[in-house]
Design a protein around this motif. Structure first.
Motif, PDB file in Angstrom:
ATOM      1  N   MET A  67       0.832  -1.207   0.000  1.00  0.00           N
ATOM      2  CA  MET A  67       0.000   0.000   0.000  1.00  0.00           C
ATOM      3  C   MET A  67       0.865   1.255   0.000  1.00  0.00           C
ATOM      4  N   GLN A  68       1.851   1.265   0.900  1.00  0.00           N
ATOM      5  CA  GLN A  68       2.727   2.427   1.018  1.00  0.00           C
ATOM      6  C   GLN A  68       3.533   2.643  -0.256  1.00  0.00           C
ATOM      7  N   ALA A  69       4.020   1.569  -0.847  1.00  0.00           N
ATOM      8  CA  ALA A  69       4.838   1.696  -2.058  1.00  0.00           C
ATOM      9  C   ALA A  69       4.026   2.283  -3.208  1.00  0.00           C
ATOM     10  N   ALA A  70       2.806   1.793  -3.388  1.00  0.00           N
ATOM     11  CA  ALA A  70       1.962   2.318  -4.464  1.00  0.00           C
ATOM     12  C   ALA A  70       1.704   3.807  -4.267  1.00  0.00           C
ATOM     13  N   LEU A  71       1.346   4.194  -3.055  1.00  0.00           N
ATOM     14  CA  LEU A  71       1.044   5.601  -2.775  1.00  0.00           C
ATOM     15  C   LEU A  71       2.259   6.489  -3.019  1.00  0.00           C
ATOM     16  N   ARG A  72       3.439   6.008  -2.672  1.00  0.00           N
ATOM     17  CA  ARG A  72       4.658   6.819  -2.835  1.00  0.00           C
ATOM     18  C   ARG A  72       4.978   7.078  -4.302  1.00  0.00           C
ATOM     19  N   LEU A  73       4.457   6.253  -5.186  1.00  0.00           N
ATOM     20  CA  LEU A  73       4.660   6.469  -6.620  1.00  0.00           C
ATOM     21  C   LEU A  73       3.549   7.314  -7.242  1.00  0.00           C
ATOM     22  N   GLY A  74       2.612   7.754  -6.399  1.00  0.00           N
ATOM     23  CA  GLY A  74       1.474   8.504  -6.927  1.00  0.00           C
ATOM     24  C   GLY A  74       0.409   7.613  -7.525  1.00  0.00           C
ATOM     25  N   ALA A  75       0.528   6.298  -7.306  1.00  0.00           N
ATOM     26  CA  ALA A  75      -0.464   5.346  -7.789  1.00  0.00           C
ATOM     27  C   ALA A  75      -1.511   5.109  -6.709  1.00  0.00           C
ATOM     28  N   ALA A  76      -2.565   4.403  -7.063  1.00  0.00           N
ATOM     29  CA  ALA A  76      -3.606   4.014  -6.117  1.00  0.00           C
ATOM     30  C   ALA A  76      -3.546   2.508  -5.929  1.00  0.00           C
ATOM     31  N   TYR A  77      -3.818   2.045  -4.711  1.00  0.00           N
ATOM     32  CA  TYR A  77      -3.837   0.604  -4.477  1.00  0.00           C
ATOM     33  C   TYR A  77      -5.278   0.108  -4.460  1.00  0.00           C
ATOM     34  N   VAL A  78      -5.443  -1.164  -4.834  1.00  0.00           N
ATOM     35  CA  VAL A  78      -6.764  -1.788  -4.904  1.00  0.00           C
ATOM     36  C   VAL A  78      -6.684  -3.124  -4.170  1.00  0.00           C
ATOM     37  N   PRO A  79      -7.065  -3.172  -2.888  1.00  0.00           N
ATOM     38  CA  PRO A  79      -7.028  -4.446  -2.168  1.00  0.00           C
ATOM     39  C   PRO A  79      -8.162  -5.353  -2.621  1.00  0.00           C
ATOM     40  N   VAL A  80      -7.817  -6.580  -2.954  1.00  0.00           N
ATOM     41  CA  VAL A  80      -8.790  -7.568  -3.434  1.00  0.00           C
ATOM     42  C   VAL A  80      -8.930  -8.635  -2.358  1.00  0.00           C
ATOM     43  N   ASP A  81     -10.153  -9.022  -2.082  1.00  0.00           N
ATOM     44  CA  ASP A  81     -10.422 -10.025  -1.052  1.00  0.00           C
ATOM     45  C   ASP A  81      -9.542 -11.253  -1.273  1.00  0.00           C
ATOM     46  N   PRO A  82      -8.640 -11.570  -0.332  1.00  0.00           N
ATOM     47  CA  PRO A  82      -7.738 -12.702  -0.546  1.00  0.00           C
ATOM     48  C   PRO A  82      -8.443 -14.049  -0.537  1.00  0.00           C
ATOM     49  N   LEU A  83      -9.668 -14.095  -0.013  1.00  0.00           N
ATOM     50  CA  LEU A  83     -10.413 -15.351   0.013  1.00  0.00           C
ATOM     51  C   LEU A  83     -11.416 -15.452  -1.127  1.00  0.00           C
ATOM     52  N   SER A  84     -11.394 -14.486  -2.043  1.00  0.00           N
ATOM     53  CA  SER A  84     -12.285 -14.555  -3.196  1.00  0.00           C
ATOM     54  C   SER A  84     -11.927 -15.735  -4.087  1.00  0.00           C
ATOM     55  N   PRO A  85     -12.938 -16.372  -4.690  1.00  0.00           N
ATOM     56  CA  PRO A  85     -12.609 -17.349  -5.738  1.00  0.00           C
ATOM     57  C   PRO A  85     -11.876 -16.649  -6.874  1.00  0.00           C
ATOM     58  N   VAL A  86     -11.102 -17.402  -7.622  1.00  0.00           N
ATOM     59  CA  VAL A  86     -10.244 -16.825  -8.655  1.00  0.00           C
ATOM     60  C   VAL A  86     -11.054 -16.001  -9.652  1.00  0.00           C
ATOM     61  N   ASP A  87     -12.212 -16.520 -10.068  1.00  0.00           N
ATOM     62  CA  ASP A  87     -13.004 -15.794 -11.066  1.00  0.00           C
ATOM     63  C   ASP A  87     -13.455 -14.439 -10.543  1.00  0.00           C
ATOM     64  N   ARG A  88     -13.860 -14.389  -9.271  1.00  0.00           N
ATOM     65  CA  ARG A  88     -14.304 -13.115  -8.685  1.00  0.00           C
ATOM     66  C   ARG A  88     -13.123 -12.154  -8.564  1.00  0.00           C
ATOM     67  N   ALA A  89     -11.974 -12.647  -8.090  1.00  0.00           N
ATOM     68  CA  ALA A  89     -10.793 -11.785  -7.976  1.00  0.00           C
ATOM     69  C   ALA A  89     -10.394 -11.255  -9.349  1.00  0.00           C
ATOM     70  N   ALA A  90     -10.402 -12.125 -10.349  1.00  0.00           N
ATOM     71  CA  ALA A  90     -10.032 -11.690 -11.702  1.00  0.00           C
ATOM     72  C   ALA A  90     -11.012 -10.659 -12.238  1.00  0.00           C
ATOM     73  N   GLN A  91     -12.284 -10.787 -11.885  1.00  0.00           N
ATOM     74  CA  GLN A  91     -13.288  -9.817 -12.319  1.00  0.00           C
ATOM     75  C   GLN A  91     -12.978  -8.436 -11.761  1.00  0.00           C
ATOM     76  N   VAL A  92     -12.636  -8.375 -10.474  1.00  0.00           N
ATOM     77  CA  VAL A  92     -12.284  -7.095  -9.850  1.00  0.00           C
ATOM     78  C   VAL A  92     -11.001  -6.537 -10.458  1.00  0.00           C
ATOM     79  N   ILE A  93      -9.998  -7.388 -10.604  1.00  0.00           N
ATOM     80  CA  ILE A  93      -8.712  -6.939 -11.143  1.00  0.00           C
ATOM     81  C   ILE A  93      -8.872  -6.452 -12.582  1.00  0.00           C
ATOM     82  N   ARG A  94      -9.635  -7.175 -13.349  1.00  0.00           N
ATOM     83  CA  ARG A  94      -9.876  -6.777 -14.738  1.00  0.00           C
ATOM     84  C   ARG A  94     -10.566  -5.419 -14.792  1.00  0.00           C
ATOM     85  N   ASP A  95     -11.507  -5.201 -13.882  1.00  0.00           N
ATOM     86  CA  ASP A  95     -12.259  -3.948 -13.893  1.00  0.00           C
ATOM     87  C   ASP A  95     -11.381  -2.745 -13.559  1.00  0.00           C
ATOM     88  N   CYS A  96     -10.473  -2.896 -12.595  1.00  0.00           N
ATOM     89  CA  CYS A  96      -9.656  -1.745 -12.194  1.00  0.00           C
ATOM     90  C   CYS A  96      -8.438  -1.552 -13.087  1.00  0.00           C
TER      91      CYS A  96
END
Length: 506
Positions: A67-96
């Protein structure tokens, strides 16, 4: 007003404890160095100002460093539920559409070649500080994904200003200081974690991440409170009730605990009264706000009178926000009159990812009434519910189940309350099929996070309808129904059984 990543940098020379987790501990000096080290790595992967960095990781010191590293580069972080099924995690990652996904080796293998991934280990030699980037308070800091009524998760875009307005208010209200020890119970993709992390960093205090495998083990949680000498605890009421009922919380000796904060759902009055009676000297704060505003109202529970029959008020505006109730026609609701809560001010989100920027007040969808200067929560105007503190759009669950070839029609409702609440699917099966609980759990596990997996299935011949043809949700739970195959209630420990593991699953 500071930027979120300034908070750690201001304590960069300190050897005081900053964060502990299941994978170790970091002082402020170590956290600063590790954030710069990872920032250099991300720079070589072309992460630039305005990019997104997705984090599909178990709760850990690595997550906080990322989180800190992303912010220091002026980027935004997107935490994804670590217990999400792969398809759901990929859906969120694809969207952002992140530049990089930071994950575990297992997560990288599960995601395949669709995304650029990085696996991180901490430690190494000295590193040059990252050069500062030009950032604004109105720049995007992070995106939190919530349940969506159409079955597609919605990314709530939060700026540094949005977050810091709440963080600075909370630090003052709590009188946070460097000696404090904050517990972090909430998952890092849940907005409750913002207070734990950033109020601690603002004060130069320590934050103690509760391992995800311990999050609903009540006796271990109470032991953590004592062993880590936690001074500020923040969680949903369901967890506190579980700790009191099965973990010995009300019998525990906790001399360091000075504040208990709760949010996400109403606190049943009998349980709140027991907590207030057992710990008369600690502060009890009821915090309210959807992800789109973080915390916008609060109420301090100083007493729970014997004649209280309803949950504590959600209180009055905070964090520099304004809050009021409106009638259906948009006119202001008078004190004592029901209306929809509307919020305006610095914590209101930038908007949803991929949609037009949000401008002006935010309509929460919550029905409230103002009594003696405090708002009281009455319920929702739509089909979004809170289940054990987690936000659930019933339409999201319905969309997942409706996609099953053996389902003709489906409606979902929450039956019961608190820790005994059950997410129940009322299903009209397709002709000749025998759709049951196992089928429902499998389909939800493929497409939804764990807390949105149904607990039971009720098979019905038809869904009750209103005069205009909509599903009659009030009549739904009274529908004569027969259990589907394997449809016995299986509440299990929250956030819900049955999902295949994500990258951080035990």
């Amino acid at each position: 007003m500071k930027l979120l990543h300034d908070l750690v940098r201001e304590h960069a020379s300190s050897t005081a404890l900053a964060v502990t987790a299941g994978d170790g501990a970091l002082t402020y000096a170590e956290l600063d160095v590790e954030a710069d080290r990872l920032g250099h790595l991300l720079s070589t992967m072309d992460v630039l100002t305005g990019d997104r960095v997705a984090l599909w990781l178990p709760k850990s010191t690595v997550s906080v460093v990322a989180m800190q590293a992303a912010l220091r580069l002026g980027a935004a972080y997107v935490p994804v539920d670590p217990l999400s099924p792969v398809d759901r995690a990929a859906q969120v990652i694809r969207d952002c559409a992140p530049r990089v996904v930071i994950t575990t080796p297992e997560g990288a293998r599960a995601l395949g070649d669709e995304f650029t991934t990085a696996c991180v280990t901490l430690g190494g030699g000295p590193v040059e500080p990252l050069p500062p980037v030009r950032s604004s308070l109105d720049d995007l800091a992070y995106i939190l994904y919530t349940s969506g009524s159409t079955g597609v998760p919605k990314g709530v875009r939060i700026s540094h200003r949005n977050a810091m307005a709440f963080v600075e208010w909370a630090a003052v209200e709590l009188k946070a200081e460097s000696a404090d020890r904050f517990a972090n119970h909430a998952p890092l993709h849940f907005d409750l974690s913002v207070l734990d992390l950033y109020v601690a960093f603002l004060a130069g205090a320590s934050v103690h991440l509760v391992p995800q495998e311990t999050a609903y083990a009540p006796r271990l949680l109470v032991e953590l409170l004592s062993a880590q000498r936690i001074t500020v605890w923040y969680s949903v009421p369901s967890v506190l009730i579980l700790m009191a009922r099965d973990g010995g919380l009300l019998a525990a000796d906790l001399p360091d605990l000075r504040a208990v904060l709760f949010a996400g759902e109403p606190y049943p009055v009998d349980h709140l009264r027991a907590l207030r009676s057992r710990f008369p000297a600690i502060r009890l704060l009821n915090l309210y706000g959807p992800t789109e505003t973080n915390v916008c109202t609060f109420y301090e529970v100083t007493d729970v009178p014997a004649d209280w029959t309803h949950p504590a008020p959600i209180g009055r505006a905070c964090s520099g926000d304004r809050a009021w109730a409106e009638r259906d026609d948009g006119s202001p609701a008078a004190p004592g009159e029901e209306g929809e809560l509307v919020v305006d001010g610095p914590t209101v989100m930038l908007g949803y990812h991929g949609a037009e920027p949000h401008r002006g007040p935010y309509r929460t969808g919550d029905r409230v009434v103002l009594r003696y200067g405090d708002f009281h929560y009455l319920g929702r105007r739509d089909n979004m519910v809170k289940l054990r503190g987690n936000r659930v759009e019933l339409g999201d669950v319905e969309a997942a189940l409706q996609s099953h070839p053996q389902v003709s029609e489906v409606a979902v409702a929450v039956v019961g309350s608190g820790m005994d609440a059950l997410l129940t699917a009322y299903v009209v099966p397709a002709a000749g099929s025998a759709f049951g609980l196992l089928d429902a759990k499998r389909r939800c596990a493929e497409r939804l996070p764990r807390h949105m997996i149904v607990d039971r299935v009720r098979v019905v011949e038809a869904l009750p309808r209103t005069a205009n043809g909509k599903v009659d949700r009030r009549a739904l739970t009274g529908t004569a129904a027969t259990p589907g195959p394997g449809a016995a209630p299986t509440p299990g420990p929250p956030p819900g059984p049955g999902a295949p593991p994500g990258p951080g699953a035990p």
